[in-house]
Design a protein around this motif. Structure first.
Motif, mmCIF file in Angstrom:
data_model
loop_
_atom_site.group_PDB
_atom_site.id
_atom_site.type_symbol
_atom_site.label_atom_id
_atom_site.label_comp_id
_atom_site.label_asym_id
_atom_site.label_seq_id
_atom_site.Cartn_x
_atom_site.Cartn_y
_atom_site.Cartn_z
ATOM 1 N N UNK A 74 0.849 -1.044 0.011
ATOM 2 C CA UNK A 74 -0.041 -0.114 -0.247
ATOM 3 C C UNK A 74 0.931 1.268 -0.134
ATOM 4 N N UNK A 75 0.252 2.588 -0.208
ATOM 5 C CA UNK A 75 1.027 3.677 -0.135
ATOM 6 C C UNK A 75 1.745 3.635 1.151
ATOM 7 N N UNK A 76 3.081 4.137 0.990
ATOM 8 C CA UNK A 76 3.970 4.509 2.407
ATOM 9 C C UNK A 76 4.906 5.323 1.815
ATOM 10 N N UNK A 77 5.329 5.675 3.141
ATOM 11 C CA UNK A 77 6.794 6.467 3.182
ATOM 12 C C UNK A 77 8.115 5.442 3.494
ATOM 13 N N UNK A 78 9.116 5.746 2.522
ATOM 14 C CA UNK A 78 10.139 4.723 3.031
ATOM 15 C C UNK A 78 11.168 5.497 3.276
ATOM 16 N N UNK A 79 11.584 5.303 4.631
ATOM 17 C CA UNK A 79 12.657 5.931 5.027
ATOM 18 C C UNK A 79 14.005 5.092 5.011
ATOM 19 N N UNK A 80 15.031 5.523 4.613
ATOM 20 C CA UNK A 80 16.435 4.889 4.787
ATOM 21 C C UNK A 80 17.300 5.874 5.339
ATOM 22 N N UNK A 81 18.074 4.966 6.087
ATOM 23 C CA UNK A 81 19.009 5.646 7.084
ATOM 24 C C UNK A 81 20.230 4.904 7.760
ATOM 25 N N UNK A 82 21.072 5.462 8.332
ATOM 26 C CA UNK A 82 22.338 4.794 9.129
ATOM 27 C C UNK A 82 22.373 5.239 10.378
ATOM 28 N N UNK A 83 22.722 4.382 11.215
ATOM 29 C CA UNK A 83 22.858 4.734 12.947
ATOM 30 C C UNK A 83 24.351 4.514 13.234
ATOM 31 N N UNK A 84 25.109 5.354 13.620
ATOM 32 C CA UNK A 84 26.354 5.352 13.982
ATOM 33 C C UNK A 84 27.194 5.010 12.868
ATOM 34 N N UNK A 85 27.344 5.846 11.801
ATOM 35 C CA UNK A 85 28.158 5.370 10.796
ATOM 36 C C UNK A 85 29.717 6.201 11.202
ATOM 37 N N UNK A 86 30.766 4.951 10.631
ATOM 38 C CA UNK A 86 31.786 5.419 11.250
ATOM 39 C C UNK A 86 32.992 4.572 10.762
ATOM 40 N N UNK A 88 35.753 1.828 10.958
ATOM 41 C CA UNK A 88 36.295 0.627 11.850
ATOM 42 C C UNK A 88 37.501 -0.220 11.603
ATOM 43 N N UNK A 89 37.508 -1.306 12.069
ATOM 44 C CA UNK A 89 38.813 -2.173 11.704
ATOM 45 C C UNK A 89 39.039 -2.389 10.408
ATOM 46 N N UNK A 90 40.409 -2.267 10.025
ATOM 47 C CA UNK A 90 40.770 -2.478 8.602
ATOM 48 C C UNK A 90 40.284 -1.168 7.631
ATOM 49 N N UNK A 91 39.842 -0.228 8.191
ATOM 50 C CA UNK A 91 39.081 0.905 7.366
ATOM 51 C C UNK A 91 37.977 0.930 6.746
ATOM 52 N N UNK A 92 37.344 -0.258 7.263
ATOM 53 C CA UNK A 92 36.115 -0.688 6.429
ATOM 54 C C UNK A 92 34.878 0.436 7.212
ATOM 55 N N UNK A 93 34.035 1.104 6.449
ATOM 56 C CA UNK A 93 32.912 1.619 6.878
ATOM 57 C C UNK A 93 31.917 0.937 7.369
ATOM 58 N N UNK A 94 31.535 1.248 8.601
ATOM 59 C CA UNK A 94 30.496 0.470 9.284
ATOM 60 C C UNK A 94 29.354 1.443 9.747
ATOM 61 N N UNK A 95 28.313 1.001 10.007
ATOM 62 C CA UNK A 95 27.211 1.577 10.620
ATOM 63 C C UNK A 95 25.776 0.839 10.730
ATOM 64 N N UNK A 154 25.488 -12.796 2.799
ATOM 65 C CA UNK A 154 24.758 -13.514 3.930
ATOM 66 C C UNK A 154 25.552 -14.131 4.687
ATOM 67 N N UNK A 155 26.499 -15.012 4.344
ATOM 68 C CA UNK A 155 27.300 -15.555 5.572
ATOM 69 C C UNK A 155 28.786 -15.135 5.241
ATOM 70 N N UNK A 156 28.896 -13.784 5.035
ATOM 71 C CA UNK A 156 30.393 -13.350 5.260
ATOM 72 C C UNK A 156 30.292 -12.813 6.565
ATOM 73 N N UNK A 157 31.422 -13.241 7.246
ATOM 74 C CA UNK A 157 31.659 -12.850 8.770
ATOM 75 C C UNK A 157 32.992 -12.132 8.828
ATOM 76 N N UNK A 158 33.372 -11.409 7.963
ATOM 77 C CA UNK A 158 34.509 -10.672 8.118
ATOM 78 C C UNK A 158 34.398 -9.602 9.077
ATOM 79 N N UNK A 159 33.268 -9.290 9.165
ATOM 80 C CA UNK A 159 32.677 -8.116 10.198
ATOM 81 C C UNK A 159 33.217 -8.404 11.508
ATOM 82 N N UNK A 160 33.544 -9.802 11.824
ATOM 83 C CA UNK A 160 33.786 -9.792 13.172
ATOM 84 C C UNK A 160 34.991 -9.368 13.685
ATOM 85 N N UNK A 161 36.001 -8.959 12.738
ATOM 86 C CA UNK A 161 37.244 -8.215 13.178
ATOM 87 C C UNK A 161 36.971 -6.777 13.682
ATOM 88 N N UNK A 162 35.666 -6.161 13.586
ATOM 89 C CA UNK A 162 35.244 -5.209 14.181
ATOM 90 C C UNK A 162 34.372 -5.239 15.631
#
Length: 520
Positions: A74-86, A88-95, A154-162
């Motif tokens: 149905x009609x709706x407002x689609x909001x996209x955002x990020x929380x705590x963009x930063x 992290x480890x290895x220079x990777x952007x997280x949030x 979906x099964x990439x666990x490289x983010x465990x480094x951060x």
């Protein structure tokens, strides 16, 4: 999210509302709604940054998922955002990436949608899990979804480094996203949601369990499907069964072993003979799950003068012994249900029987031995696993004490996580919280023939969301519910709170009224 960040979210959201149409209440017209939606773009609220907000007056088409049909939103407002963009480890952007769907016709309800796998992407926020044919957004819920704090396959666990990314995935993102998106919802509509819900399957089911265990004040009702509540143990049990099966092959064989089509047919036939009729009708659906705990796999075994393989109707003794051990359970993992769906090998994922074919984590192992003790030590000291596992905490006194409800469901032929493991948790939680309090707030449904979160030749579509809302807001406790198929021949089956089961009493077998709940 700390107290200061929460305050910033609230202050920022209030400022946002004050600057949108002069604080005009929502649902006063499509043009006003669209204007208040689009002004959200670029707003900052503490750690929360809204990168885009788009009004979709015609809605949008959402692909099928978790057994649900492709539907027009149905009609709706689609909001996209990020929380705590930063960075992290290895220079990777997280949030924590999130989306929030705010319907034009809002019912005052909020729903957090659980994720899947190791998350890493933001799925369309529609609330499809255990919602039958109409997802939560289509019913007027404000729905939020998120990536749990990282981006990847979906099964990439490289983010465990951060550290922060790992902690967000393990637990913190559920609370962080809920507080942020519920604040945006409240300020957008100028009213707090009157009830908050969560639904999820697999990792989403684990997230629902952790919400009830660690953040008991967040939700009024949670639906937990096939929870990945200790996946390390479940995956180890699967791998050990494959290793033991490989060891039954001639020396020098380097390919993973499996059960061929003939062997699967033998197993299904024997399951039907021993278990199927105990629900009043032989139809390929073993509704009386508990009755099949006594299944005797020795009947599958080749006798003197017979040899297992494509030309016989039996299974060689060593392979039968592997089945016996795998389904009986391990010291580190619970038993696996015997069910006709374990032989399924059609489109999508296969049933529980080892097939020797690649699975979601890559090719099946061809190893013929395993250092089980060493692997268990690895699990014991797996830091992320210790935080993500939700199989152990059973004290839900605060959650239950505020009147919140929880419903669990699990496919009996789930190839990854045993339905008995979820049932074992349910029973331990009942003991820990007291039978009276638990029975007034919790239900468990077995889904015979169903694979992981759906699929298989089963009645895999069920609307637990409606039942949950009626229970939370109307005080009507669920009993028997009706399940249908997401694909294949039409028909319906009742589902009864386990260990009760639907027993065929006569009439049209494809009508729920022809069954009655028994046992339990």
């Amino acid at each position: 999210m700390g107290k200061r960040a929460i305050a910033l979210v609230a202050v920022g959201a209030a400022a946002l509302a004050a600057g949108s149409a002069g604080g005009t209440p929502a649902q006063t017209g499509t043009s006003d709604f669209g204007a208040r939606c689009e002004v959200l773009t670029g707003q900052r609220m503490g750690e929360v940054v809204i990168t885009s907000a788009e009004f979709l007056p015609e809605g949008r088409t959402i692909p099928a998922g978790f057994g649900g049909p492709e539907v027009q939103m149905p009609p709706h407002c689609l909001v996209t955002g990020t929380i705590n963009r930063r960075t992290g480890a290895g220079g990777v952007e997280y949030g924590i990436g999130f989306e929030l769907a705010l319907p034009l016709e809002w019912t005052g309800r909020y729903l957090l949608q659980g994720g899947g796998g190791l998350n890493g992407s933001v799925r369309p926020p529609v609330g499809p899990v255990a919602a039958g044919a109409d997802n939560a957004l289509a019913r007027g819920f404000a729905v939020a979804s998120h990536d749990s704090g990282h981006r990847g396959a979906v099964f990439d666990n490289s983010f465990y480094a951060d550290q922060r990314a790992a902690l967000n995935f393990a637990e913190a993102s559920v609370r962080t996203v809920t507080l942020a998106t519920r604040a945006i919802t409240a300020q957008f509509y100028q009213a707090d949601p009157h009830h908050s819900y969560m639904t999820g399957c697999s990792t989403g089911g684990r997230e629902g369990m952790l919400a009830s265990q660690r953040y008991p004040e967040l939700f009024d009702g949670i639906v937990v499907g096939a929870p990945a509540m200790r996946p390390g143990h479940g995956n180890l049990a699967i791998e050990l069964a494959q290793v033991q099966l490989n060891a039954t092959q001639p020396a020098g064989t380097s390919t993973p072993a499996g059960f061929d089509a003939t062997e699967r047919r033998v197993i299904e036939r024997e399951l039907t003979r021993q278990c199927d009729g105990r629900d009043g009708r032989e139809d390929g659906i073993i509704a009386n799950v508990e009755a099949c705990r006594a299944f005797d796999p020795s009947a599958l075994q080749c006798r003197a003068g017979q040899t297992g393989g494509q030309t016989s109707e039996c299974i060689a003794s060593p392979k039968v012994e592997v089945l016996r051990e795998a389904f009986a359970g391990r010291d580190f993992y619970t038993a696996i249900p015997w069910d006709t769906g374990i032989t399924y090998n059609g489109p999508g994922i296969a049933g529980y029987l080892p097939s020797g074919q690649p699975g979601p984590f890559g090719p099946a192992t061809s190893a013929r031995a395993m250092d089980e003790a060493a692997r268990l030590r690895e699990l014991e000291w797996d830091a992320v696993g210790r935080l993500t596992d939700t199989a152990y905490w059973t004290n839900l006194s605060t959650y239950l004490g505020r009147g919140s409800k929880i419903m669990y469901y699990h496919g009996v032929s789930d190839p990854w996580f045993s339905a008995y493991d979820t049932w074992d948790y349910f029973e331990r939680a009942r003991e820990a919280n007291g039978a009276e309090a638990w029975d007034q707030a919790a239900r468990f449904y077995m889904m015979p023939g169903m694979l992981h979160c759906g699929g298989g030749e089963s009645f895999d579509r069920i609307d637990l969301l409606t039942a949950m809302v009626e229970w939370v807001e109307g005080g009507t406790a669920p009993a028997g519910l009706t399940a249908t198929r997401s694909s294949g021949a039409p028909g319906e089956r009742p589902l009864c709170p386990h260990p009760a089961y639907p027993h065929y009493v006569g009439g049209d077998p494809d009508t729920a009224a022809s069954y009655a709940c028994r046992g339990g």
